[in-house]
Write a protein that holds these residues in place. Structure first.
Motif, PDB file in Angstrom:
ATOM      1  N   ASN A   1     117.380 -68.411  82.295  1.00 48.54           N
ATOM      2  CA  ASN A   1     116.267 -67.457  82.289  1.00 48.54           C
ATOM      3  C   ASN A   1     114.925 -68.169  82.250  1.00 48.54           C
ATOM      4  OD1 ASN A   1     118.065 -65.286  82.268  1.00 48.54           O
ATOM      5  ND2 ASN A   1     118.204 -65.298  80.027  1.00 48.54           N
ATOM      6  N   ILE A   2     114.846 -69.248  81.466  1.00 50.15           N
ATOM      7  CA  ILE A   2     113.601 -70.008  81.386  1.00 50.15           C
ATOM      8  C   ILE A   2     113.302 -70.683  82.719  1.00 50.15           C
ATOM      9  CG2 ILE A   2     112.452 -71.962  80.275  1.00 50.15           C
ATOM     10  CD1 ILE A   2     113.940 -71.300  77.731  1.00 50.15           C
ATOM     11  N   GLU A   3     114.330 -71.312  83.290  1.00 51.86           N
ATOM     12  CA  GLU A   3     114.137 -72.023  84.555  1.00 51.86           C
ATOM     13  C   GLU A   3     113.827 -71.061  85.703  1.00 51.86           C
ATOM     14  OE1 GLU A   3     113.943 -75.083  85.395  1.00 51.86           O
ATOM     15  OE2 GLU A   3     114.804 -76.265  83.772  1.00 51.86           O
ATOM     16  N   GLY A   4     114.264 -69.810  85.572  1.00 52.82           N
ATOM     17  CA  GLY A   4     113.998 -68.836  86.626  1.00 52.82           C
ATOM     18  C   GLY A   4     112.615 -68.233  86.571  1.00 52.82           C
ATOM     19  N   SER A   5     111.864 -68.516  85.509  1.00 51.72           N
ATOM     20  CA  SER A   5     110.514 -67.976  85.375  1.00 51.72           C
ATOM     21  C   SER A   5     109.575 -68.629  86.385  1.00 51.72           C
ATOM     22  CB  SER A   5     109.996 -68.217  83.956  1.00 51.72           C
ATOM     23  OG  SER A   5     108.606 -67.975  83.877  1.00 51.72           O
ATOM     24  N   GLN A   6     108.824 -67.808  87.119  1.00 55.84           N
ATOM     25  CA  GLN A   6     107.881 -68.367  88.095  1.00 55.84           C
ATOM     26  C   GLN A   6     106.764 -69.151  87.420  1.00 55.84           C
ATOM     27  OE1 GLN A   6     106.407 -65.656  91.025  1.00 55.84           O
ATOM     28  NE2 GLN A   6     108.440 -65.105  91.777  1.00 55.84           N
ATOM     29  N   LEU A   7     106.447 -68.779  86.187  1.00 58.97           N
ATOM     30  CA  LEU A   7     105.427 -69.531  85.454  1.00 58.97           C
ATOM     31  C   LEU A   7     105.916 -70.942  85.176  1.00 58.97           C
ATOM     32  CD1 LEU A   7     102.755 -69.686  83.929  1.00 58.97           C
ATOM     33  CD2 LEU A   7     103.933 -68.761  81.918  1.00 58.97           C
ATOM     34  N   VAL A   8     107.156 -71.079  84.706  1.00 55.29           N
ATOM     35  CA  VAL A   8     107.720 -72.399  84.424  1.00 55.29           C
ATOM     36  C   VAL A   8     107.875 -73.199  85.707  1.00 55.29           C
ATOM     37  CG1 VAL A   8     109.751 -73.612  83.520  1.00 55.29           C
ATOM     38  CG2 VAL A   8     108.883 -71.586  82.340  1.00 55.29           C
ATOM     39  N   GLN A   9     108.234 -72.531  86.786  1.00 53.64           N
ATOM     40  CA  GLN A   9     108.425 -73.225  88.052  1.00 53.64           C
ATOM     41  C   GLN A   9     107.125 -73.756  88.641  1.00 53.64           C
ATOM     42  OE1 GLN A   9     110.574 -70.558  90.649  1.00 53.64           O
ATOM     43  NE2 GLN A   9     112.472 -70.735  89.492  1.00 53.64           N
ATOM     44  N   ARG A  10     105.998 -73.320  88.116  1.00 60.00           N
ATOM     45  CA  ARG A  10     104.710 -73.847  88.579  1.00 60.00           C
ATOM     46  C   ARG A  10     104.345 -75.165  87.898  1.00 60.00           C
ATOM     47  NH1 ARG A  10     102.902 -72.615  93.242  1.00 60.00           N
ATOM     48  NH2 ARG A  10     100.787 -73.106  92.575  1.00 60.00           N
ATOM     49  N   PHE A  11     105.152 -75.598  86.928  1.00 60.22           N
ATOM     50  CA  PHE A  11     104.926 -76.917  86.338  1.00 60.22           C
ATOM     51  C   PHE A  11     105.320 -77.973  87.366  1.00 60.22           C
ATOM     52  CE2 PHE A  11     105.854 -75.124  81.826  1.00 60.22           C
ATOM     53  CZ  PHE A  11     104.647 -74.454  81.870  1.00 60.22           C
ATOM     54  N   PRO A  12     104.505 -78.995  87.585  1.00 59.12           N
ATOM     55  CA  PRO A  12     104.787 -79.971  88.644  1.00 59.12           C
ATOM     56  C   PRO A  12     105.701 -81.116  88.220  1.00 59.12           C
ATOM     57  CG  PRO A  12     102.651 -80.432  87.680  1.00 59.12           C
ATOM     58  CD  PRO A  12     103.178 -79.213  86.968  1.00 59.12           C
ATOM     59  N   PHE A  13     106.464 -80.940  87.113  1.00 55.25           N
ATOM     60  CA  PHE A  13     107.245 -82.061  86.594  1.00 55.25           C
ATOM     61  C   PHE A  13     108.749 -81.803  86.600  1.00 55.25           C
ATOM     62  CE2 PHE A  13     103.112 -82.019  84.325  1.00 55.25           C
ATOM     63  CZ  PHE A  13     102.565 -83.136  84.936  1.00 55.25           C
ATOM     64  N   GLY A  14     109.210 -80.749  87.284  1.00 58.71           N
ATOM     65  CA  GLY A  14     110.637 -80.493  87.377  1.00 58.71           C
ATOM     66  C   GLY A  14     111.343 -81.575  88.184  1.00 58.71           C
ATOM     67  N   THR A  15     112.610 -81.794  87.894  1.00 63.47           N
ATOM     68  CA  THR A  15     113.372 -82.846  88.584  1.00 63.47           C
ATOM     69  C   THR A  15     113.464 -82.584  90.075  1.00 63.47           C
ATOM     70  OG1 THR A  15     114.677 -83.222  86.600  1.00 63.47           O
ATOM     71  CG2 THR A  15     115.595 -84.043  88.667  1.00 63.47           C
ATOM     72  N   PHE A  16     113.634 -81.309  90.445  1.00 64.00           N
ATOM     73  CA  PHE A  16     113.777 -80.935  91.853  1.00 64.00           C
ATOM     74  C   PHE A  16     112.602 -80.061  92.245  1.00 64.00           C
ATOM     75  CE2 PHE A  16     115.273 -78.072  95.207  1.00 64.00           C
ATOM     76  CZ  PHE A  16     115.827 -78.960  96.117  1.00 64.00           C
ATOM     77  N   ALA A  17     111.926 -80.430  93.323  1.00 62.45           N
ATOM     78  CA  ALA A  17     110.774 -79.676  93.809  1.00 62.45           C
ATOM     79  C   ALA A  17     111.092 -79.074  95.164  1.00 62.45           C
ATOM     80  CB  ALA A  17     109.546 -80.574  93.911  1.00 62.45           C
ATOM     81  N   GLY A  18     110.579 -77.883  95.396  1.00 59.58           N
ATOM     82  CA  GLY A  18     110.763 -77.219  96.675  1.00 59.58           C
ATOM     83  C   GLY A  18     109.441 -76.763  97.254  1.00 59.58           C
ATOM     84  N   ILE A  19     109.283 -76.961  98.543  1.00 57.71           N
ATOM     85  CA  ILE A  19     108.094 -76.493  99.264  1.00 57.71           C
ATOM     86  C   ILE A  19     108.566 -75.683 100.458  1.00 57.71           C
ATOM     87  CG2 ILE A  19     106.203 -77.232 100.776  1.00 57.71           C
ATOM     88  CD1 ILE A  19     105.607 -79.496  98.934  1.00 57.71           C
ATOM     89  N   VAL A  20     107.994 -74.505 100.638  1.00 60.54           N
ATOM     90  CA  VAL A  20     108.294 -73.718 101.820  1.00 60.54           C
ATOM     91  C   VAL A  20     107.026 -73.625 102.671  1.00 60.54           C
ATOM     92  CG1 VAL A  20     107.777 -71.442 100.816  1.00 60.54           C
ATOM     93  CG2 VAL A  20     109.412 -71.633 102.688  1.00 60.54           C
ATOM     94  N   VAL A  21     107.193 -73.869 103.954  1.00 58.21           N
ATOM     95  CA  VAL A  21     106.088 -73.848 104.907  1.00 58.21           C
ATOM     96  C   VAL A  21     106.319 -72.686 105.860  1.00 58.21           C
ATOM     97  CG1 VAL A  21     104.823 -75.131 106.675  1.00 58.21           C
ATOM     98  CG2 VAL A  21     105.877 -76.355 104.752  1.00 58.21           C
ATOM     99  N   THR A  22     105.370 -71.767 105.906  1.00 54.93           N
ATOM    100  CA  THR A  22     105.439 -70.648 106.842  1.00 54.93           C
ATOM    101  C   THR A  22     104.761 -71.068 108.135  1.00 54.93           C
ATOM    102  OG1 THR A  22     105.397 -69.054 105.018  1.00 54.93           O
ATOM    103  CG2 THR A  22     104.872 -68.223 107.213  1.00 54.93           C
ATOM    104  N   LEU A  23     105.518 -71.069 109.201  1.00 60.31           N
ATOM    105  CA  LEU A  23     105.014 -71.568 110.472  1.00 60.31           C
ATOM    106  C   LEU A  23     104.180 -70.499 111.166  1.00 60.31           C
ATOM    107  CD1 LEU A  23     108.253 -73.359 111.704  1.00 60.31           C
ATOM    108  CD2 LEU A  23     106.347 -74.309 110.402  1.00 60.31           C
TER     109      LEU A  23
END
Length: 266
Positions: free
Chosen positions: A202-224
């Protein structure tokens, strides 16, 4: 060409995902990919550097038409054994994809850029073959786990010795150089290293927590955004032959002639 996983690497990679303690992290990464990519059932997606299929399984469960490509025949063999004919598989390199422009709705690079020779070219190819969105998942340079892996590699040979770690800002910079001001969104997961518990999801699924730039795995989505190439065209025009007086002059035909010097009374 980058690092191509041999039989030993492929076997260890597959065994890592089968361990229970690693399934939680893998599930968080897959959820992040699907949440950011937001594909619709029936759409096509290319998994670039698909490996043994850790990132392909959740795509299949979403009902997508999945194609995978990887330079390692050993990785592809394991994937073929696990998924059978559910996936179209190709052997090839991220920097030189054997597909036409706009061949897929989406493309994914799931921990792929770390092991290629030319990340810039790999991104360029992904943007070329996709027409909607591209997801880039990578090991975060500034995560505590990532730092620990690099330190461990100094003393013990690991697969991470052959990997290049990136930060969110480095990937965004490459995207901007290639695509200009297209919409870009980033998130990170696996913020807290160590043993996982159910409440952590539940904590990891929070969008607020996911905005921290120090997670082990990072994801970027690019809209073309579609880009159009234009060129000037010569306009061929043949004027019609106009006979008689011009329209402007004709409009003055009702006016009385002016009196010239010859009409001035003496």
């Amino acid at each position: 060409m980058g690092h191509v996983f041999d039989f030993r690497d492929a076997t260890h990679y597959n065994e890592w995902f089968l361990k229970r303690r690693n399934r939680f992290a893998a599930d968080l990464e897959s959820r992040l990919m699907l949440g950011m990519l937001d594909p619709v059932a029936g759409e096509s997606v290319l998994d670039i550097g698909c490996g043994t299929g850790a990132s392909i399984e959740p795509l299949l469960e979403r009902g997508l038409d999945v194609t995978g490509i990887d330079p390692s025949p050993y990785m592809l063999d394991i994937l073929a054994q696990n998924q059978g004919e559910r996936v179209s598989l190709y052997r090839g390199y991220a920097e030189d994809l054997p597909f036409d422009d706009n061949s897929f709705n989406h493309a994914c690079l799931f921990t792929t850029l770390e092991f290629v020779d030319d990340p810039f070219k790999a991104l360029e190819e992904a943007f070329r073959v996709a027409k909607d969105r591209v997801f880039i998942g990578f090991l975060n340079r500034y995560a505590l786990t990532g730092i620990g892996r690099r330190v461990k590699g100094i003393f013990t040979p690991t697969i991470y010795n052959r990997a290049t770690f990136f930060s969110v800002w480095e990937i965004k910079s490459m995207v901007r150089k290639l695509m200009g001001p297209v919409p870009v969104c980033w998130r990170t997961v696996c913020q807290f290293p160590g043993p996982w518990a159910g409440w952590m999801k539940n904590i990891e699924g929070s969008q607020l927590v996911q905005r921290f730039p120090f997670g082990t795995f990072a994801g970027i989505v690019v809209t073309l955004v579609p880009r159009f190439r234009t060129r000037p065209l010569a306009i061929r025009y043949q004027p019609k032959n106009v006979r008689g007086v011009a329209a402007g002059a004709a409009g003055c035909s009702g006016m009385a002639p002016s009196r010239g010097f010859g009409n001035t009374p003496r």
